[in-house]
Design a protein around this motif. Sequence first.
Motif, short mmCIF file in Angstrom:
data_model
loop_
_atom_site.label_atom_id
_atom_site.label_comp_id
_atom_site.label_asym_id
_atom_site.label_seq_id
_atom_site.Cartn_x
_atom_site.Cartn_y
_atom_site.Cartn_z
N THR A 140 37.97 41.45 28.21
CA THR A 140 36.67 41.47 27.81
C THR A 140 35.57 40.39 28.27
O THR A 140 34.57 40.63 28.88
CB THR A 140 36.34 41.73 26.25
N ARG A 141 35.95 39.17 27.72
CA ARG A 141 35.31 37.81 28.14
C ARG A 141 35.09 37.89 29.58
O ARG A 141 34.01 37.67 30.24
CB ARG A 141 35.81 36.62 27.63
N ASP A 180 32.70 40.30 31.04
CA ASP A 180 31.10 40.17 30.49
C ASP A 180 30.71 38.92 31.40
O ASP A 180 29.53 38.93 31.80
CB ASP A 180 31.14 39.94 28.89
#
Length: 98
Positions: free
Chosen positions: A57-58, A61
């Motif tokens: 997820t990081r 993003d």
Amino acid sequence: MSGSSRECSQTDYRVFHYRDRAEGEVDAIIELSDGRVIGLEVKASRSFSARQFTTLTRLRDRLGEKFIAGIVINTSSQGYRFADRLYGVPIAALWEFN
């Protein structure tokens, strides 16, 4: 990141291992010649959890549109869509794909 080129595909790509400053890591990063990225995590579990997708997820993003997909592979019997461009895939799908 350490990486290497592969020649078994019509698409040029490189494979890396990734670790960020927060000590999150991704088992394999596949970077295509145009800069797009796929992240792969391999887990020895039968279910998917939000924690398994934390670093993917990081990375998604951080990379924005360059990030094609993040995939957690485990021993589950079913696939799973965690979030935008983040998926869980049973390892059996690798040899059962038609």
